[in-house]
Design a protein around this motif. Structure first.
Motif, PDB file in Angstrom:
ATOM      1  N   VAL A  46       0.847  -1.189   0.000  1.00 49.54           N
ATOM      2  CA  VAL A  46       0.000   0.000   0.000  1.00 49.54           C
ATOM      3  C   VAL A  46       0.883   1.240   0.000  1.00 49.54           C
ATOM      4  CG1 VAL A  46      -0.172   0.124   2.523  1.00 49.54           C
ATOM      5  CG2 VAL A  46      -2.009   1.071   1.126  1.00 49.54           C
ATOM      6  N   GLY A  47       0.418   2.285  -0.661  1.00 48.93           N
ATOM      7  CA  GLY A  47       1.172   3.529  -0.714  1.00 48.93           C
ATOM      8  C   GLY A  47       0.922   4.389   0.513  1.00 48.93           C
ATOM      9  N   VAL A  48       2.007   4.953   1.057  1.00 52.23           N
ATOM     10  CA  VAL A  48       1.923   5.871   2.190  1.00 52.23           C
ATOM     11  C   VAL A  48       2.856   7.048   1.904  1.00 52.23           C
ATOM     12  CG1 VAL A  48       1.331   4.077   3.866  1.00 52.23           C
ATOM     13  CG2 VAL A  48       3.738   4.637   3.471  1.00 52.23           C
ATOM     14  N   TYR A  49       2.810   8.035   2.804  1.00 51.88           N
ATOM     15  CA  TYR A  49       3.643   9.222   2.633  1.00 51.88           C
ATOM     16  C   TYR A  49       4.361   9.520   3.937  1.00 51.88           C
ATOM     17  CZ  TYR A  49       0.797   9.697  -1.532  1.00 51.88           C
ATOM     18  OH  TYR A  49       0.166   9.445  -2.731  1.00 51.88           O
ATOM     19  N   SER A  50       5.681   9.543   3.850  1.00 53.30           N
ATOM     20  CA  SER A  50       6.516   9.882   4.991  1.00 53.30           C
ATOM     21  C   SER A  50       6.871  11.351   4.851  1.00 53.30           C
ATOM     22  CB  SER A  50       7.761   8.991   5.005  1.00 53.30           C
ATOM     23  OG  SER A  50       8.464   9.104   6.194  1.00 53.30           O
ATOM     24  N   VAL A  51       6.096  12.227   5.530  1.00 54.76           N
ATOM     25  CA  VAL A  51       6.054  13.675   5.274  1.00 54.76           C
ATOM     26  C   VAL A  51       5.532  13.820   3.843  1.00 54.76           C
ATOM     27  CG1 VAL A  51       7.263  15.872   5.407  1.00 54.76           C
ATOM     28  CG2 VAL A  51       7.929  14.012   6.936  1.00 54.76           C
ATOM     29  N   ARG A  94      10.612 -10.883   0.584  1.00 54.48           N
ATOM     30  CA  ARG A  94      11.762 -11.713   0.203  1.00 54.48           C
ATOM     31  C   ARG A  94      12.498 -11.098  -0.986  1.00 54.48           C
ATOM     32  NH1 ARG A  94      13.125 -15.453  -3.526  1.00 54.48           N
ATOM     33  NH2 ARG A  94      11.110 -15.241  -4.579  1.00 54.48           N
ATOM     34  N   ARG A  95      11.748 -10.593  -1.951  1.00 55.97           N
ATOM     35  CA  ARG A  95      12.387  -9.978  -3.119  1.00 55.97           C
ATOM     36  C   ARG A  95      13.170  -8.721  -2.725  1.00 55.97           C
ATOM     37  NH1 ARG A  95      11.292 -11.765  -8.066  1.00 55.97           N
ATOM     38  NH2 ARG A  95       9.666 -13.351  -8.337  1.00 55.97           N
ATOM     39  N   VAL A  96      12.565  -7.899  -1.884  1.00 56.39           N
ATOM     40  CA  VAL A  96      13.228  -6.654  -1.474  1.00 56.39           C
ATOM     41  C   VAL A  96      14.495  -6.947  -0.663  1.00 56.39           C
ATOM     42  CG1 VAL A  96      12.995  -4.622   0.013  1.00 56.39           C
ATOM     43  CG2 VAL A  96      11.132  -5.254  -1.538  1.00 56.39           C
ATOM     44  N   MET A  97      14.400  -7.893   0.273  1.00 52.34           N
ATOM     45  CA  MET A  97      15.498  -8.134   1.200  1.00 52.34           C
ATOM     46  C   MET A  97      16.581  -9.041   0.626  1.00 52.34           C
ATOM     47  SD  MET A  97      14.447  -6.410   3.818  1.00 52.34           S
ATOM     48  CE  MET A  97      15.390  -6.971   5.220  1.00 52.34           C
ATOM     49  N   VAL A  98      16.182  -9.975  -0.266  1.00 54.77           N
ATOM     50  CA  VAL A  98      17.123 -11.014  -0.688  1.00 54.77           C
ATOM     51  C   VAL A  98      17.215 -11.131  -2.211  1.00 54.77           C
ATOM     52  CG1 VAL A  98      17.759 -13.451  -0.469  1.00 54.77           C
ATOM     53  CG2 VAL A  98      16.614 -12.304   1.422  1.00 54.77           C
ATOM     54  N   ALA A  99      16.139 -11.613  -2.835  1.00 52.81           N
ATOM     55  CA  ALA A  99      16.214 -12.014  -4.238  1.00 52.81           C
ATOM     56  C   ALA A  99      16.591 -10.864  -5.163  1.00 52.81           C
ATOM     57  CB  ALA A  99      14.884 -12.637  -4.676  1.00 52.81           C
ATOM     58  N   ASP A 100      16.000  -9.692  -4.968  1.00 51.73           N
ATOM     59  CA  ASP A 100      16.288  -8.525  -5.811  1.00 51.73           C
ATOM     60  C   ASP A 100      17.013  -7.455  -5.012  1.00 51.73           C
ATOM     61  OD1 ASP A 100      14.997  -9.766  -7.954  1.00 51.73           O
ATOM     62  OD2 ASP A 100      13.046  -8.995  -7.345  1.00 51.73           O
ATOM     63  N   PHE A 101      17.884  -7.896  -4.120  1.00 54.24           N
ATOM     64  CA  PHE A 101      18.598  -6.974  -3.224  1.00 54.24           C
ATOM     65  C   PHE A 101      19.313  -5.871  -3.991  1.00 54.24           C
ATOM     66  CE2 PHE A 101      22.601  -5.822  -1.100  1.00 54.24           C
ATOM     67  CZ  PHE A 101      22.100  -5.279   0.079  1.00 54.24           C
ATOM     68  N   GLY A 102      19.828  -6.181  -5.184  1.00 52.31           N
ATOM     69  CA  GLY A 102      20.555  -5.179  -5.954  1.00 52.31           C
ATOM     70  C   GLY A 102      19.739  -3.939  -6.249  1.00 52.31           C
ATOM     71  N   ALA A 103      18.420  -4.080  -6.292  1.00 51.31           N
ATOM     72  CA  ALA A 103      17.554  -2.929  -6.550  1.00 51.31           C
ATOM     73  C   ALA A 103      17.152  -2.200  -5.272  1.00 51.31           C
ATOM     74  CB  ALA A 103      16.294  -3.381  -7.293  1.00 51.31           C
ATOM     75  N   PHE A 104      17.531  -2.758  -4.088  1.00 50.62           N
ATOM     76  CA  PHE A 104      17.093  -2.179  -2.814  1.00 50.62           C
ATOM     77  C   PHE A 104      18.230  -2.227  -1.770  1.00 50.62           C
ATOM     78  CE2 PHE A 104      13.432  -4.193  -4.871  1.00 50.62           C
ATOM     79  CZ  PHE A 104      12.526  -3.140  -4.933  1.00 50.62           C
ATOM     80  N   HIS A 105      19.459  -1.992  -2.202  1.00 50.41           N
ATOM     81  CA  HIS A 105      20.587  -2.269  -1.309  1.00 50.41           C
ATOM     82  C   HIS A 105      20.854  -1.194  -0.262  1.00 50.41           C
ATOM     83  CE1 HIS A 105      22.986   0.464  -3.790  1.00 50.41           C
ATOM     84  NE2 HIS A 105      22.654  -0.248  -4.856  1.00 50.41           N
ATOM     85  N   ASP A 106      20.259  -0.020  -0.383  1.00 51.66           N
ATOM     86  CA  ASP A 106      20.491   1.036   0.608  1.00 51.66           C
ATOM     87  C   ASP A 106      19.301   1.165   1.549  1.00 51.66           C
ATOM     88  OD1 ASP A 106      22.905   1.458  -0.536  1.00 51.66           O
ATOM     89  OD2 ASP A 106      22.461   3.445  -1.360  1.00 51.66           O
ATOM     90  N   ARG A 107      19.586   1.634   2.763  1.00 50.62           N
ATOM     91  CA  ARG A 107      18.521   1.784   3.762  1.00 50.62           C
ATOM     92  C   ARG A 107      17.662   3.027   3.519  1.00 50.62           C
ATOM     93  NH1 ARG A 107      19.056  -1.757   7.877  1.00 50.62           N
ATOM     94  NH2 ARG A 107      21.132  -2.618   8.305  1.00 50.62           N
ATOM     95  N   GLY A 108      18.193   3.991   2.785  1.00 50.48           N
ATOM     96  CA  GLY A 108      17.415   5.202   2.577  1.00 50.48           C
ATOM     97  C   GLY A 108      17.372   6.091   3.795  1.00 50.48           C
ATOM     98  N   VAL A 109      18.426   6.030   4.605  1.00 53.69           N
ATOM     99  CA  VAL A 109      18.520   6.881   5.792  1.00 53.69           C
ATOM    100  C   VAL A 109      19.619   7.902   5.547  1.00 53.69           C
ATOM    101  CG1 VAL A 109      18.961   6.928   8.274  1.00 53.69           C
ATOM    102  CG2 VAL A 109      17.760   4.987   7.265  1.00 53.69           C
ATOM    103  N   TYR A 110      19.329   9.169   5.804  1.00 48.95           N
ATOM    104  CA  TYR A 110      20.275  10.243   5.531  1.00 48.95           C
ATOM    105  C   TYR A 110      21.543  10.084   6.370  1.00 48.95           C
ATOM    106  CZ  TYR A 110      22.389  14.836   6.244  1.00 48.95           C
ATOM    107  OH  TYR A 110      23.269  15.871   6.387  1.00 48.95           O
ATOM    108  N   LEU A 111      22.693  10.311   5.719  1.00 48.68           N
ATOM    109  CA  LEU A 111      23.986  10.215   6.378  1.00 48.68           C
ATOM    110  C   LEU A 111      24.636  11.586   6.440  1.00 48.68           C
ATOM    111  CD1 LEU A 111      26.459   8.507   7.409  1.00 48.68           C
ATOM    112  CD2 LEU A 111      27.211   8.444   5.034  1.00 48.68           C
ATOM    113  N   LEU A 126      12.414   9.195   8.646  1.00 48.03           N
ATOM    114  CA  LEU A 126      11.112   9.505   8.086  1.00 48.03           C
ATOM    115  C   LEU A 126      11.187  10.362   6.821  1.00 48.03           C
ATOM    116  CD1 LEU A 126       9.351  10.163  11.478  1.00 48.03           C
ATOM    117  CD2 LEU A 126       8.714   8.378   9.857  1.00 48.03           C
ATOM    118  N   SER A 127      12.179  11.221   6.722  1.00 46.55           N
ATOM    119  CA  SER A 127      12.292  12.085   5.548  1.00 46.55           C
ATOM    120  C   SER A 127      13.761  12.369   5.258  1.00 46.55           C
ATOM    121  CB  SER A 127      11.524  13.394   5.779  1.00 46.55           C
ATOM    122  OG  SER A 127      11.491  14.161   4.603  1.00 46.55           O
ATOM    123  N   PRO A 128      14.462  11.406   4.635  1.00 46.95           N
ATOM    124  CA  PRO A 128      15.899  11.562   4.399  1.00 46.95           C
ATOM    125  C   PRO A 128      16.269  12.804   3.594  1.00 46.95           C
ATOM    126  CG  PRO A 128      15.182   9.310   3.960  1.00 46.95           C
ATOM    127  CD  PRO A 128      13.949  10.111   4.165  1.00 46.95           C
TER     128      PRO A 128
END
Length: 505
Positions: free
Chosen positions: A74-79, A93-110, A228-230
């Motif tokens: 489901v779609g949500v909005y973080s801010v 499973r796809r996000v975490m393992v099988a297709d990890f290459g497409a989701f490898h970053d946490r998306g948290v601001y550094l 919540l809003s990187p």
């Protein structure tokens, strides 16, 4: 009314309306893409209570998970940022393992200007991949065996403290007790230093731990915003108030490294492994890669700081919540004590193999982590346009991915009667009945928590050490249900956990 006041009010009104319209258009993103969405609220989207610190991030995500019942995502909005809340285990499973290459970053601001932030948890892309490869060998079961004696010694001290509490007859705050034990473990195993927190509640490392996890209003708001809003965090250059903590750790690490290298001192701890990575680019016994990059002193400081904060607070919550549940369940406690006694007798003491032999202890810990996952939400970033299999939905690069662990772990369709503490959920027979991607207290895939084994081991030793000598019972003021602090990202209770200790007969 003076003309300039009229003009000012008009300008503010027009700006407010324009901002509202801009947000309103942004909040149509998922509808335009044909994805079911949960209704956001201006100006924080679906996460207002978490942004404002009214409700914990984990509980807000859990509420969204429950509202989306029947939907795979489901779609949500973080801010203002669109994010996809994923509920379907196969897509997880796809996000975490099988297709990890497409989701490898946490998306948290550094915040790159703060040296201790450049740790494995926050790193991205190739830099994360190289650092992970270097650090993974430091957490093998073989190296944990070498560290076990140090953990066991901290467990012996914990047993002695529990016995003294039993003699006093007064309720004891087990979160503080657990925090002092886990700090001793982390500092001893991590840095080869005696922190002495169990004997001295005001020890230096204990005070620094309190400082990290009791930030001010501004710092705690900033830390929530990182998750919540990187992009907004990056735009605002959000700081988390770790400057003085960073200075302490950087000096401590520099002094420790200088002393060991100048005096040719070696120890079987995490710091020694980091020194090897600094000097050789790999650990002893590992084949150095042709492009081996050595860690800098700032890298050592960052990973040591991560080892400290991740090692003690998460295990503190796990250990104290396990004791709380067992205090209310004396039959389970007695069964666990019998297993501990038998394993210790069989192996001639509390050793690594004795702990590995305690199957029911493993189930108790797993059920504790189901009810109380320290990091209750997993975040990922979509790194490229990605078509969700068996759907017409294509995620745009930069879309956030949210996985609610509280949602999954308390889903009655997955874990019936989820509020009930039941270690039998984690018998081999029960685990075989459900997908492994509905229980993720340490994450999964290449970004699974690197310190998972160490965290589990110190929690198990702590439980075994206490229950081998004492029974735990509820005190009159012991809560049946914990409430969670809305100002943090980790799952932290708002109150203490007082329990009574009674020496076993």
């Amino acid at each position: 009314m003076p003309p300039f006041v009229v003009h000012l009010v008009l300008a503010v009104s027009v700006a407010t309306v324009a901002l509202y319209v801009w947000f309103w258009r942004g909040y149509q993103y998922w509808k335009r893409r044909g994805v079911p969405q949960l209704q956001p609220t201006f100006p924080f989207g679906n996460f207002g209570p978490a942004v404002l610190g009214q409700t914990s991030y984990g509980e807000v995500a859990q509420e969204l998970y429950n509202k989306a019942k029947g939907e795979p995502f489901v779609g949500v909005y973080s801010v203002l940022r669109p994010a996809l809340l994923v509920r379907d285990p196969q897509l997880i499973r796809r996000v975490m393992v099988a297709d990890f290459g497409a989701f490898h970053d946490r998306g948290v601001y550094l915040d790159d200007e703060e040296p201790v932030n450049r740790q494995l948890f926050f790193l991205r892309g190739q830099e994360w991949k190289l650092r992970r490869a270097k650090l993974t060998p430091a957490f093998t079961s073989g190296r944990l065996r070498f560290m076990f004696q140090t953990i066991a010694e901290c467990g012996d001290e914990l047993s002695a403290v529990a016995e003294r509490l039993a003699l006093s007859g007064a309720p004891a705050e087990v979160r503080d007790l657990a925090a002092r034990y886990t700090t001793d473990v982390v500092v001893s195993v991590g840095f080869g230093v005696e922190s002495d927190c169990q004997r001295n509640p005001d020890a230096v490392f204990r005070n620094w731990g309190k400082k990290v996890f009791a930030p001010g209003l501004k710092s705690s708001f900033g830390f929530r915003l990182l998750f919540l809003s990187p992009k907004l965090s990056e735009f605002l250059r959000v700081k988390c108030g770790f400057t003085d903590v960073s200075s302490f750790f950087r000096k401590m690490i520099a002094d420790t490294v200088a002393y060991r290298e100048s005096n040719n001192v070696t120890r079987k701890d995490f710091m020694q492994l980091l020194i090897q990575l600094k000097n050789q680019g790999c650990l002893d016994g590992e084949r150095p890669p042709p492009d081996a990059v050595k860690l800098s002193l700032n890298d050592l400081s960052a990973e040591s700081f991560a080892f400290f904060i991740a090692g003690f607070e998460t295990s503190t919550t796990t250990l104290s919540c396990a004791l709380l549940e067992l205090a209310w369940q004396p039959d389970m406690q007695r069964r666990l004590q019998q297993e501990v006694d038998a394993a210790v007798a069989r192996h001639g003491g509390l050793c690594y193999d004795a702990v590995a032999d305690m199957r029911y202890l493993d189930q108790v810990l797993a059920e504790t982590l189901r009810k109380y996952p320290p990091l209750p939400v997993l975040n990922r970033d979509c790194m490229e346009d990605y078509k969700i299999p068996d759907s017409d939905v294509t995620l745009e690069k930069g879309t956030g991915i949210i996985i609610s662990l509280l949602g999954l772990h308390y889903d009655p369709d997955i874990f019936p009667d989820p509020d009930r503490f039941d270690p039998e959920r984690f018998s081999e027979q029960e685990k075989a009945k459900r997908s492994p991607y509905v229980y993720l207290p340490f994450g999964d895939g290449p970004r699974i928590c690197i310190g998972m084994r160490l965290g589990q081991l110190q929690s198990k030793v702590g439980l075994a050490a206490i229950l081998s000598r004492c029974d735990v019972r509820p005190a009159p003021q012991t809560p049946r249900r914990l409430r969670w602090n809305g100002r943090g990202v980790l799952l932290l209770p708002t109150t203490g956990i007082p329990l009574l200790f009674q020496k076993r007969q």
